[in-house]
Design an enzyme around this catalytic site. Sequence first.
Site, PDB file in Angstrom:
ATOM      1  N   GLY A  62       0.823  -1.215   0.000  1.00  0.00           N
ATOM      2  CA  GLY A  62       0.000   0.000   0.000  1.00  0.00           C
ATOM      3  C   GLY A  62       0.847   1.251   0.000  1.00  0.00           C
ATOM      4  CB  ALA A  65       1.349  -0.576   5.690  1.00  0.00           C
ATOM      5  CB  VAL A  67      -0.504  -6.584   4.335  1.00  0.00           C
ATOM      6  CG1 VAL A  67      -1.158  -7.658   5.192  1.00  0.00           C
ATOM      7  CG2 VAL A  67      -0.974  -5.198   4.772  1.00  0.00           C
ATOM      8  CD  GLU A 148      -9.518 -13.135  13.370  1.00  0.00           C
ATOM      9  OE1 GLU A 148     -10.339 -14.011  13.079  1.00  0.00           O
ATOM     10  OE2 GLU A 148      -9.811 -12.131  14.064  1.00  0.00           O
ATOM     11  CG  ASP A 192      -9.023   5.643   4.287  1.00  0.00           C
ATOM     12  OD1 ASP A 192      -9.667   6.141   3.333  1.00  0.00           O
ATOM     13  OD2 ASP A 192      -7.960   5.032   4.119  1.00  0.00           O
ATOM     14  CG  ASP A 209      -6.093   0.789   6.014  1.00  0.00           C
ATOM     15  OD1 ASP A 209      -5.221   1.071   6.850  1.00  0.00           O
ATOM     16  OD2 ASP A 209      -6.043   1.142   4.821  1.00  0.00           O
TER      17      ASP A 209
HETATM   18  N1  LIG Z   1      -5.988  -8.915   8.680  1.00  0.00           N
HETATM   19  C1  LIG Z   1      -5.898  -9.108   7.366  1.00  0.00           C
HETATM   20  N2  LIG Z   1      -6.145 -10.325   6.838  1.00  0.00           N
HETATM   21  C2  LIG Z   1      -6.042 -10.514   5.495  1.00  0.00           C
HETATM   22  N3  LIG Z   1      -5.691  -9.588   4.632  1.00  0.00           N
HETATM   23  C3  LIG Z   1      -5.428  -8.365   5.097  1.00  0.00           C
HETATM   24  C4  LIG Z   1      -5.515  -8.049   6.483  1.00  0.00           C
HETATM   25  N4  LIG Z   1      -5.209  -6.757   6.656  1.00  0.00           N
HETATM   26  C5  LIG Z   1      -4.939  -6.277   5.435  1.00  0.00           C
HETATM   27  N5  LIG Z   1      -5.066  -7.225   4.488  1.00  0.00           N
HETATM   28  C6  LIG Z   1      -4.852  -7.101   3.035  1.00  0.00           C
HETATM   29  O1  LIG Z   1      -3.928  -6.070   2.797  1.00  0.00           O
HETATM   30  C7  LIG Z   1      -4.559  -5.006   2.081  1.00  0.00           C
HETATM   31  C8  LIG Z   1      -4.051  -3.670   2.609  1.00  0.00           C
HETATM   32  O2  LIG Z   1      -4.353  -3.561   3.985  1.00  0.00           O
HETATM   33  P1  LIG Z   1      -4.695  -2.167   4.633  1.00  0.00           P
HETATM   34  O3  LIG Z   1      -5.871  -1.579   3.939  1.00  0.00           O
HETATM   35  O4  LIG Z   1      -4.785  -2.374   6.097  1.00  0.00           O
HETATM   36  O5  LIG Z   1      -3.394  -1.353   4.348  1.00  0.00           O
HETATM   37  P2  LIG Z   1      -3.099  -0.209   3.260  1.00  0.00           P
HETATM   38  O6  LIG Z   1      -4.340   0.227   2.555  1.00  0.00           O
HETATM   39  O7  LIG Z   1      -1.942  -0.656   2.483  1.00  0.00           O
HETATM   40  O8  LIG Z   1      -2.693   0.873   4.217  1.00  0.00           O
HETATM   41  P3  LIG Z   1      -2.066   2.231   3.790  1.00  0.00           P
HETATM   42  O9  LIG Z   1      -2.901   2.810   2.677  1.00  0.00           O
HETATM   43  O10 LIG Z   1      -2.172   2.968   5.084  1.00  0.00           O
HETATM   44  O11 LIG Z   1      -0.688   1.895   3.355  1.00  0.00           O
HETATM   45  C9  LIG Z   1      -6.042  -5.235   2.277  1.00  0.00           C
HETATM   46  O12 LIG Z   1      -6.806  -4.718   1.226  1.00  0.00           O
HETATM   47  C10 LIG Z   1      -6.135  -6.734   2.320  1.00  0.00           C
HETATM   48  O13 LIG Z   1      -6.071  -7.270   1.028  1.00  0.00           O
HETATM   49 MG   LIG Z   2      -6.345   0.179   2.961  1.00  0.00          MG
END
Ligand SMILES: Nc1ncnc2c1ncn2[C@@H]1O[C@H](COP(=O)(O)OP(=O)(O)OP(=O)(O)O)[C@@H](O)[C@H]1O
Ligand SMILES: [Mg+2]
Length: 260
Positions: A62, A65, A67, A148, A192, A209
Amino acid sequence: MGKRDALIERFDRETERMGVRIRDADQMKVSENVFDDITLLSLYRLVHKKKIQEIGGPISTGKEANVFYGVGEEMPIAIKIYRIQSANFRSMSEYIVGDPRFSSVKRAKKDLIFAWTKKEYSNLARAHDAGIRVPRPVHFDRNILLMEFMGEDEVAYPQLRLSRPDDYQAVYDEITAAMKTLFNEAELVHADLSEFNILWDGEHPIIIDIGQAVTPNHPKAIAFLVRDIKNINRYFANRCTVRDEEELFRDIVGEHRMEI
Ligand SMILES: Nc1ncnc2c1ncn2[C@@H]1O[C@H](COP(=O)(O)OP(=O)(O)OP(=O)(O)O)[C@@H](O)[C@H]1O
Ligand SMILES: [Mg+2]
């Protein structure tokens, strides 16, 4: 040998000693903007504390971050790593400044990221305790959040925007009810909320998120709640019957006195 090489060597030794499986160790070593010194040390500590048994493949990259899939204490986990290098701090401080829980947050970049990670952990805990479908938070260390894993067979559930629920009305009603519980029980405004930050497990929406969520007394809480409502209504408008924005706002806020 450089500092990072030494860290990696130590990390390799420890993971091997602990029997921790790393899907793509070589990739990890070259991805210096994600796995910098601080992140490697935090991972090392998490492995040492037996909070991580396996680091699997990437799930998402992202803005702020990365993941990864992982295995924690006998359960699948999502490993969310906030990038210290390239995170967008200007937008982060907008949410942290004004939140009384983080009044002593130093402006230093690193501290802000660590506070942010801790905030996402505590926001998840509050939402989870209120009975909302969110990933249960497991642990955090500096810029790494363990939670989780929401998915099956190592595959994360799809975002709502990529899903086709049979009954959009039921999903909309469930999301708006969750917003109300989030506000009144967890005392949080997501800030958000959209089809990007909602996963679909085939039966229910899961809110994710939640690092930027703020308490109702935050100076921008009203504006954030209005934006969340508009976003959700925009997505569902041509998929089911949506409620009037103002009526929904009043229903969510109820008798709560908002500081304007
Ligand atoms: N607990 C979880 N279990 C499974 N998949 C997850 C989980 N948390 C996040 N993801 C996957 O990672 C993706 C990105 O997560 P999240 O939206 O929390 O971060 P982000 O949008 O990258 O954050 P940012 O924009 O602040 O960098 C989600 O759309 C999902 O596909
Ligand atoms: Mg997100």
